[in-house]
Design a protein around this motif. Sequence first.
Motif, PDB file in Angstrom:
ATOM      1  N   VAL A   1       0.528  -0.940  -0.519  1.00 45.77           N
ATOM      2  CA  VAL A   1       0.258  -0.076  -0.105  1.00 45.77           C
ATOM      3  C   VAL A   1       0.982   0.879   0.210  1.00 45.77           C
ATOM      4  O   VAL A   1       1.666   1.366   1.134  1.00 45.77           O
ATOM      5  CB  VAL A   1      -1.106  -0.035   1.674  1.00 45.77           C
ATOM      6  N   VAL A   2      -0.048   2.294  -0.979  1.00 43.18           N
ATOM      7  CA  VAL A   2       1.703   3.686  -1.188  1.00 43.18           C
ATOM      8  C   VAL A   2       0.708   4.669  -0.743  1.00 43.18           C
ATOM      9  O   VAL A   2      -0.381   4.442  -1.083  1.00 43.18           O
ATOM     10  CB  VAL A   2       2.261   3.518  -2.642  1.00 43.18           C
ATOM     11  N   ASP A   3       1.265   5.976  -0.554  1.00 45.95           N
ATOM     12  CA  ASP A   3       0.608   7.161  -0.785  1.00 45.95           C
ATOM     13  C   ASP A   3      -0.309   7.552  -1.879  1.00 45.95           C
ATOM     14  O   ASP A   3      -0.405   8.202  -2.065  1.00 45.95           O
ATOM     15  CB  ASP A   3       1.747   7.825  -0.199  1.00 45.95           C
ATOM     16  N   GLY A   4       0.549   7.176  -3.187  1.00 43.70           N
ATOM     17  CA  GLY A   4      -0.029   7.727  -4.264  1.00 43.70           C
ATOM     18  C   GLY A   4      -1.114   7.133  -4.677  1.00 43.70           C
ATOM     19  O   GLY A   4      -1.575   5.507  -4.445  1.00 43.70           O
ATOM     20  N   ALA A   5      -1.554   6.959  -5.789  1.00 45.49           N
ATOM     21  CA  ALA A   5      -3.434   6.622  -6.074  1.00 45.49           C
ATOM     22  C   ALA A   5      -3.662   6.948  -7.558  1.00 45.49           C
ATOM     23  O   ALA A   5      -3.082   7.471  -8.573  1.00 45.49           O
ATOM     24  CB  ALA A   5      -4.318   6.352  -4.741  1.00 45.49           C
ATOM     25  N   MET A   6      -4.594   6.516  -7.648  1.00 41.36           N
ATOM     26  CA  MET A   6      -5.585   6.469  -9.196  1.00 41.36           C
ATOM     27  C   MET A   6      -5.929   7.780  -9.948  1.00 41.36           C
ATOM     28  O   MET A   6      -5.506   8.240 -10.674  1.00 41.36           O
ATOM     29  CB  MET A   6      -6.053   5.632  -9.221  1.00 41.36           C
ATOM     30  N   ASN A   7      -5.511   8.968  -8.524  1.00 41.06           N
ATOM     31  CA  ASN A   7      -6.131   9.760  -8.739  1.00 41.06           C
ATOM     32  C   ASN A   7      -4.900  10.741  -8.985  1.00 41.06           C
ATOM     33  O   ASN A   7      -4.702  11.889  -9.660  1.00 41.06           O
ATOM     34  CB  ASN A   7      -6.800  10.784  -7.399  1.00 41.06           C
ATOM     35  N   ASP A   8      -3.446   9.779  -8.713  1.00 35.45           N
ATOM     36  CA  ASP A   8      -2.601  11.111  -9.170  1.00 35.45           C
ATOM     37  C   ASP A   8      -2.069   9.935 -10.532  1.00 35.45           C
ATOM     38  O   ASP A   8      -1.350  10.816 -10.907  1.00 35.45           O
ATOM     39  CB  ASP A   8      -1.510  10.181  -8.044  1.00 35.45           C
ATOM     40  N   LEU A   9      -2.058   8.766 -11.067  1.00 33.12           N
ATOM     41  CA  LEU A   9      -1.873   8.166 -11.828  1.00 33.12           C
ATOM     42  C   LEU A   9      -2.594   7.158 -12.672  1.00 33.12           C
ATOM     43  O   LEU A   9      -2.288   6.084 -11.761  1.00 33.12           O
ATOM     44  CB  LEU A   9       0.411   7.440 -11.529  1.00 33.12           C
ATOM     45  N   LEU A  10      -3.714   7.937 -13.485  1.00 33.60           N
ATOM     46  CA  LEU A  10      -4.979   6.767 -13.910  1.00 33.60           C
ATOM     47  C   LEU A  10      -4.337   5.731 -14.280  1.00 33.60           C
ATOM     48  O   LEU A  10      -5.498   4.787 -14.908  1.00 33.60           O
ATOM     49  CB  LEU A  10      -6.053   7.574 -14.233  1.00 33.60           C
ATOM     50  N   ARG A  11      -3.079   5.454 -15.517  1.00 30.88           N
ATOM     51  CA  ARG A  11      -3.034   4.510 -16.543  1.00 30.88           C
ATOM     52  C   ARG A  11      -3.434   3.304 -16.180  1.00 30.88           C
ATOM     53  O   ARG A  11      -3.986   2.729 -16.903  1.00 30.88           O
ATOM     54  CB  ARG A  11      -1.739   5.040 -17.109  1.00 30.88           C
TER      55      ARG A  11
ATOM     56  N   GLU B   1      14.552 -11.327  -0.347  1.00 32.50           N
ATOM     57  CA  GLU B   1      14.618 -11.756  -2.649  1.00 32.50           C
ATOM     58  C   GLU B   1      12.941 -11.519  -2.867  1.00 32.50           C
ATOM     59  O   GLU B   1      12.310 -11.100  -1.956  1.00 32.50           O
ATOM     60  CB  GLU B   1      13.855 -13.406  -2.313  1.00 32.50           C
ATOM     61  N   GLU B   2      12.461 -11.540  -3.989  1.00 37.06           N
ATOM     62  CA  GLU B   2      11.724 -10.323  -4.784  1.00 37.06           C
ATOM     63  C   GLU B   2      10.506 -11.856  -4.415  1.00 37.06           C
ATOM     64  O   GLU B   2      10.982 -13.292  -4.993  1.00 37.06           O
ATOM     65  CB  GLU B   2      11.689 -10.262  -6.250  1.00 37.06           C
ATOM     66  N   SER B   3       9.565 -11.508  -4.023  1.00 39.27           N
ATOM     67  CA  SER B   3       8.415 -11.518  -4.440  1.00 39.27           C
ATOM     68  C   SER B   3       7.243 -11.148  -5.123  1.00 39.27           C
ATOM     69  O   SER B   3       7.410  -9.711  -4.897  1.00 39.27           O
ATOM     70  CB  SER B   3       7.247 -13.478  -3.496  1.00 39.27           C
ATOM     71  N   GLU B   4       5.813 -11.781  -5.600  1.00 40.86           N
ATOM     72  CA  GLU B   4       4.863 -11.152  -6.355  1.00 40.86           C
ATOM     73  C   GLU B   4       4.044 -10.568  -4.810  1.00 40.86           C
ATOM     74  O   GLU B   4       3.533 -10.841  -4.733  1.00 40.86           O
ATOM     75  CB  GLU B   4       4.075 -12.039  -7.460  1.00 40.86           C
ATOM     76  N   ALA B   5       3.668  -8.962  -5.695  1.00 41.19           N
ATOM     77  CA  ALA B   5       2.190  -8.292  -5.302  1.00 41.19           C
ATOM     78  C   ALA B   5       2.081  -7.448  -5.983  1.00 41.19           C
ATOM     79  O   ALA B   5       2.202  -6.807  -6.686  1.00 41.19           O
ATOM     80  CB  ALA B   5       3.454  -7.503  -4.310  1.00 41.19           C
ATOM     81  N   ASP B   6       0.686  -6.469  -5.459  1.00 41.20           N
ATOM     82  CA  ASP B   6       0.016  -5.928  -6.050  1.00 41.20           C
ATOM     83  C   ASP B   6       0.285  -4.298  -4.902  1.00 41.20           C
ATOM     84  O   ASP B   6      -0.116  -4.393  -4.038  1.00 41.20           O
ATOM     85  CB  ASP B   6      -1.432  -5.787  -5.937  1.00 41.20           C
ATOM     86  N   VAL B   7       0.654  -3.510  -6.116  1.00 46.01           N
ATOM     87  CA  VAL B   7       0.763  -1.894  -5.778  1.00 46.01           C
ATOM     88  C   VAL B   7      -0.311  -1.141  -5.744  1.00 46.01           C
ATOM     89  O   VAL B   7      -0.753  -1.190  -6.451  1.00 46.01           O
ATOM     90  CB  VAL B   7       1.272  -1.245  -6.623  1.00 46.01           C
ATOM     91  N   VAL B   8      -0.905  -0.886  -4.448  1.00 45.83           N
ATOM     92  CA  VAL B   8      -1.878  -0.101  -4.428  1.00 45.83           C
ATOM     93  C   VAL B   8      -2.412   0.939  -3.775  1.00 45.83           C
ATOM     94  O   VAL B   8      -1.095   1.293  -2.734  1.00 45.83           O
ATOM     95  CB  VAL B   8      -3.145  -0.905  -3.804  1.00 45.83           C
TER      96      VAL B   8
ATOM     97  N   GLU C   1     -11.534   2.366  -4.345  1.00 43.14           N
ATOM     98  CA  GLU C   1     -11.728   1.590  -6.055  1.00 43.14           C
ATOM     99  C   GLU C   1     -11.244  -0.041  -5.622  1.00 43.14           C
ATOM    100  O   GLU C   1      -9.715   0.364  -5.493  1.00 43.14           O
ATOM    101  CB  GLU C   1     -11.514   2.666  -6.692  1.00 43.14           C
ATOM    102  N   SER C   2     -11.840  -0.821  -6.513  1.00 38.84           N
ATOM    103  CA  SER C   2     -10.227  -1.587  -6.454  1.00 38.84           C
ATOM    104  C   SER C   2     -10.422  -1.910  -7.593  1.00 38.84           C
ATOM    105  O   SER C   2      -9.351  -2.289  -7.881  1.00 38.84           O
ATOM    106  CB  SER C   2     -11.402  -3.532  -6.308  1.00 38.84           C
ATOM    107  N   GLY C   3     -10.200  -0.711  -8.634  1.00 39.18           N
ATOM    108  CA  GLY C   3      -9.335  -0.767  -9.499  1.00 39.18           C
ATOM    109  C   GLY C   3      -8.730   1.112  -9.232  1.00 39.18           C
ATOM    110  O   GLY C   3      -6.945   0.438 -10.862  1.00 39.18           O
ATOM    111  N   ASP C   4      -7.954   0.502  -8.166  1.00 40.26           N
ATOM    112  CA  ASP C   4      -7.182   1.748  -7.644  1.00 40.26           C
ATOM    113  C   ASP C   4      -5.324   0.928  -7.236  1.00 40.26           C
ATOM    114  O   ASP C   4      -5.227   0.979  -6.560  1.00 40.26           O
ATOM    115  CB  ASP C   4      -7.682   2.663  -6.265  1.00 40.26           C
ATOM    116  N   PHE C   5      -5.220   0.990  -8.875  1.00 42.94           N
ATOM    117  CA  PHE C   5      -3.758   0.056  -8.528  1.00 42.94           C
ATOM    118  C   PHE C   5      -2.441   0.185  -9.570  1.00 42.94           C
ATOM    119  O   PHE C   5      -2.979   0.871 -10.492  1.00 42.94           O
ATOM    120  CB  PHE C   5      -3.792  -1.728  -8.526  1.00 42.94           C
ATOM    121  N   PHE C   6      -1.361   0.205  -8.982  1.00 43.68           N
ATOM    122  CA  PHE C   6      -0.225   0.665 -10.413  1.00 43.68           C
ATOM    123  C   PHE C   6      -0.060  -0.393 -10.538  1.00 43.68           C
ATOM    124  O   PHE C   6       1.183  -0.736 -11.836  1.00 43.68           O
ATOM    125  CB  PHE C   6       0.660   1.277  -9.511  1.00 43.68           C
ATOM    126  N   ALA C   7      -0.197  -1.303 -10.228  1.00 44.37           N
ATOM    127  CA  ALA C   7       0.488  -2.778 -11.037  1.00 44.37           C
ATOM    128  C   ALA C   7      -0.203  -4.516 -10.064  1.00 44.37           C
ATOM    129  O   ALA C   7      -0.251  -3.986  -8.907  1.00 44.37           O
ATOM    130  CB  ALA C   7       2.268  -2.909 -10.439  1.00 44.37           C
TER     131      ALA C   7
END
Length: 403
Positions: free
Chosen positions: A288-298, A317-324, A329-335
């Motif tokens: 969970v990050v402080d930026g959101a879809m209102n900042d970067l909608l693409r 080690e890296e593991s898979e995560a959703d960056v939200v 909104e469930s659509g609020d994600f960066f990756a």
Amino acid sequence: MINFKELASTYKTPLYIYDLDYMTAQYEELKEAFRGRKSILAFAIKSNSNLSIISHFATLGSGADCVSIGEVRRAFLAGIPSYKIIFSGVGKSDDEIREAIEKEILYINVESEAELGRVELIAKELKVTCRISVRVNPNIDPLTHPYISTGLHDNKFGVEIEAAKRMYIRANNSEHLDPVGIHFHIGSQLTELKPIYESAEIVADLVRSLQSIKVELKFFDIGGGLGVRYKDEVTIKPYDYAQAVLSTLKGLDLTIICEPGRFLTANGGYFLTKVLYEKKNGAKRFVVVDGAMNDLLRPSLYKAYHRIEAITSSKTEESEADVVGPVCESGDFFAKNYPLPTLEHNDLLVLHSAGAYGFGMGSNYNTRGRSVEVAIKGGEARVIRRREEFEDLIALEKEYLVK
Ligand SMILES: *Cc1c(COP(=O)(O)O)cnc(C)c1O
């Protein structure tokens, strides 16, 4: 090298950073590709409409492609000369048309027969002649994302060849219209040359057939759309692009107008956001990050990919995560399912390729102020738009508050 950590600590996050020197290099490379021909690069303002960005391109000699009268006003404010400003868009209001005519811009890109009628009427009221070009829809599949494809008859943009011909004949016979250009723009993030070449060929043929009926055009406007690398796309080289277009123009003495947006700005921009915390729902990992879809909608709008660089001391080690983001909104994600190391509170994530269609698509959804924008030139950073504060967000409502 840009010191993201230092910038984030100086300007706080969420934060947009623009590298003006990168944008200069992109501009110069594309301009150079058309060397030997008269050409104008008209920066597509909607891709990044900050006044300082437009002004930067103005100093390089750029024109502007605008899709609202607001953008036309921005272009003037930023110092783009009127004779390099183009006004495009599928739905222009009478007021917009009137102002564009009064400002004597290079031409209005007309997108329908009905619109041509409005432009003629308004020019007549103003007792002037208005320079126009017609946006032709060559019905070519641009082979890009359907949301950013514009050159097929299924799309709302432009007119068919036959309609374009009628419009040119009408304009040529009108006291109040001066047909000076022809335009096509088949889509954005184009990575294939063939559709561009085929479209240019169709439109160049139309120019020739118009010549035979005494419609003499001066500007061949190839739109924008040059793709960039977000992940591993193989992109079109500006030189090849220019050669493909020029090869269709044999025997025609036309000034090329090119309207790049993304190509100039996308990879010159970075969006910086801080990690608030990690969480797990079952086996699913979220950052969970402080930026959101209102900042970067693409990502939300197009499922667009932005490369994410984690700036952290974590060596896990890296593991898979959703960056939200924090937006409801469930659509609020960066990756989604993006490989990242374990992250701590206040670690920084840099989203690359955020210079085009980033800040400009932002909103105040969830009463979030839009980010600060910072430009770097010759190693010097400076604010080009301050962060929006709560008072900014309510300013237009406060005096109307119903008690
Ligand atoms: C959006 C747009 C552009 C710029 O597109 P990019 O893909 O950013 O290069 C150029 N011309 C017109 C008419 C547009 O609508």
